[in-house]
Design a protein around this motif. Structure first.
Motif, PDB file in Angstrom:
ATOM      1  N   GLU A  46       0.834  -1.199   0.000  1.00  0.00           N
ATOM      2  CA  GLU A  46       0.000   0.000   0.000  1.00  0.00           C
ATOM      3  C   GLU A  46       0.874   1.256   0.000  1.00  0.00           C
ATOM      4  OE1 GLU A  46      -3.218   2.480  -0.207  1.00  0.00           O
ATOM      5  OE2 GLU A  46      -3.181   0.324  -0.521  1.00  0.00           O
ATOM      6  N   LEU A  47       1.950   1.216   0.749  1.00  0.00           N
ATOM      7  CA  LEU A  47       2.889   2.337   0.782  1.00  0.00           C
ATOM      8  C   LEU A  47       3.441   2.605  -0.617  1.00  0.00           C
ATOM      9  CD1 LEU A  47       4.569   4.373   2.479  1.00  0.00           C
ATOM     10  CD2 LEU A  47       6.224   2.531   2.799  1.00  0.00           C
ATOM     11  N   ILE A  48       3.855   1.558  -1.302  1.00  0.00           N
ATOM     12  CA  ILE A  48       4.382   1.701  -2.666  1.00  0.00           C
ATOM     13  C   ILE A  48       3.311   2.261  -3.590  1.00  0.00           C
ATOM     14  CG2 ILE A  48       5.185   0.398  -4.681  1.00  0.00           C
ATOM     15  CD1 ILE A  48       6.575  -1.493  -2.625  1.00  0.00           C
ATOM     16  N   ALA A  49       2.095   1.733  -3.500  1.00  0.00           N
ATOM     17  CA  ALA A  49       1.001   2.216  -4.360  1.00  0.00           C
ATOM     18  C   ALA A  49       0.744   3.704  -4.134  1.00  0.00           C
ATOM     19  CB  ALA A  49      -0.264   1.408  -4.093  1.00  0.00           C
ATOM     20  N   ARG A  50       0.749   4.136  -2.892  1.00  0.00           N
ATOM     21  CA  ARG A  50       0.512   5.555  -2.597  1.00  0.00           C
ATOM     22  C   ARG A  50       1.667   6.422  -3.084  1.00  0.00           C
ATOM     23  NH1 ARG A  50      -2.684   5.620   3.225  1.00  0.00           N
ATOM     24  NH2 ARG A  50      -4.194   4.033   2.589  1.00  0.00           N
ATOM     25  N   MET A  51       2.886   5.915  -2.939  1.00  0.00           N
ATOM     26  CA  MET A  51       4.048   6.676  -3.416  1.00  0.00           C
ATOM     27  C   MET A  51       3.991   6.832  -4.937  1.00  0.00           C
ATOM     28  SD  MET A  51       6.972   4.997  -0.953  1.00  0.00           S
ATOM     29  CE  MET A  51       8.323   5.563  -1.953  1.00  0.00           C
ATOM     30  N   LEU A  52       3.659   5.758  -5.644  1.00  0.00           N
ATOM     31  CA  LEU A  52       3.575   5.820  -7.100  1.00  0.00           C
ATOM     32  C   LEU A  52       2.451   6.741  -7.556  1.00  0.00           C
ATOM     33  CD1 LEU A  52       4.243   2.099  -8.058  1.00  0.00           C
ATOM     34  CD2 LEU A  52       5.767   4.051  -8.408  1.00  0.00           C
ATOM     35  N   ALA A  53       1.312   6.675  -6.877  1.00  0.00           N
ATOM     36  CA  ALA A  53       0.188   7.550  -7.222  1.00  0.00           C
ATOM     37  C   ALA A  53       0.566   9.014  -7.010  1.00  0.00           C
ATOM     38  CB  ALA A  53      -1.038   7.189  -6.390  1.00  0.00           C
ATOM     39  N   TRP A  54       1.238   9.308  -5.895  1.00  0.00           N
ATOM     40  CA  TRP A  54       1.645  10.685  -5.619  1.00  0.00           C
ATOM     41  C   TRP A  54       2.650  11.168  -6.660  1.00  0.00           C
ATOM     42  CZ3 TRP A  54       6.471  12.692  -4.184  1.00  0.00           C
ATOM     43  CH2 TRP A  54       6.458  14.048  -3.878  1.00  0.00           C
ATOM     44  N   ARG A  55       3.646  10.346  -6.948  1.00  0.00           N
ATOM     45  CA  ARG A  55       4.673  10.733  -7.915  1.00  0.00           C
ATOM     46  C   ARG A  55       4.047  10.958  -9.296  1.00  0.00           C
ATOM     47  NH1 ARG A  55       8.979  12.871  -6.832  1.00  0.00           N
ATOM     48  NH2 ARG A  55       9.602  11.216  -5.438  1.00  0.00           N
ATOM     49  N   GLY A  56       3.106  10.070  -9.669  1.00  0.00           N
ATOM     50  CA  GLY A  56       2.417  10.234 -10.949  1.00  0.00           C
ATOM     51  C   GLY A  56       1.636  11.532 -11.005  1.00  0.00           C
ATOM     52  N   SER A  57       0.972  11.901  -9.899  1.00  0.00           N
ATOM     53  CA  SER A  57       0.207  13.153  -9.895  1.00  0.00           C
ATOM     54  C   SER A  57       1.128  14.366 -10.016  1.00  0.00           C
ATOM     55  CB  SER A  57      -0.660  13.258  -8.638  1.00  0.00           C
ATOM     56  OG  SER A  57       0.128  13.502  -7.491  1.00  0.00           O
ATOM     57  N   VAL A  58       2.298  14.285  -9.401  1.00  0.00           N
ATOM     58  CA  VAL A  58       3.267  15.374  -9.508  1.00  0.00           C
ATOM     59  C   VAL A  58       3.737  15.519 -10.960  1.00  0.00           C
ATOM     60  CG1 VAL A  58       5.611  16.119  -8.878  1.00  0.00           C
ATOM     61  CG2 VAL A  58       4.053  15.257  -7.121  1.00  0.00           C
ATOM     62  N   LEU A  59       4.074  14.411 -11.571  1.00  0.00           N
ATOM     63  CA  LEU A  59       4.558  14.451 -12.956  1.00  0.00           C
ATOM     64  C   LEU A  59       3.473  14.907 -13.919  1.00  0.00           C
ATOM     65  CD1 LEU A  59       6.750  11.234 -12.987  1.00  0.00           C
ATOM     66  CD2 LEU A  59       7.526  13.610 -12.893  1.00  0.00           C
ATOM     67  N   ARG A  60       2.217  14.448 -13.710  1.00  0.00           N
ATOM     68  CA  ARG A  60       1.121  14.886 -14.593  1.00  0.00           C
ATOM     69  C   ARG A  60       0.866  16.369 -14.449  1.00  0.00           C
ATOM     70  NH1 ARG A  60      -0.711   9.973 -12.993  1.00  0.00           N
ATOM     71  NH2 ARG A  60      -1.963  10.841 -11.303  1.00  0.00           N
TER      72      ARG A  60
END
Length: 92
Positions: A46-60
């Motif tokens: 879950e930690l990894i999923a949240r980190m990836l989602a956050w990073r993706g939102s920053v990049l988008r």
């Protein structure tokens, strides 16, 4: 920033750029680059999923046109790879 939950149920907002590593034994223990340790209820997955989602939102947000360009390039590379290396029945 990701939203996590301490073992006592209190909410924790963490800058995931500060995470050095996380361990799932027995509760998820996060070690920050400062050496500080945090224990949270969320699993490492879950930690990894949240980190990836956050990073993706920053990049988008930073590069809104990059996603469509990246997907187009990825699709083009996959198409070229498929024609250069035809799949056999024994391939996974």
């Amino acid at each position: 920033m990701i939203d996590l939950t301490r073992l006592n149920g209190h909410r924790l907002i963490l800058n995931c750029d500060l995470i050095r590593f996380a361990e799932p034994a027995p509760d998820t223990t996060i070690t920050l680059v400062t050496g500080e340790k945090l224990i949270v209820r969320e699993s490492c997955d879950e930690l990894i999923a949240r980190m990836l989602a956050w990073r993706g939102s920053v990049l988008r947000t930073a590069w809104p046109d990059a996603a469509s360009a990246l997907f187009a390039k990825t699709d083009d590379l996959a198409h070229k790879h498929a024609h250069a290396h035809p799949k056999h029945d024994s391939d996974c």
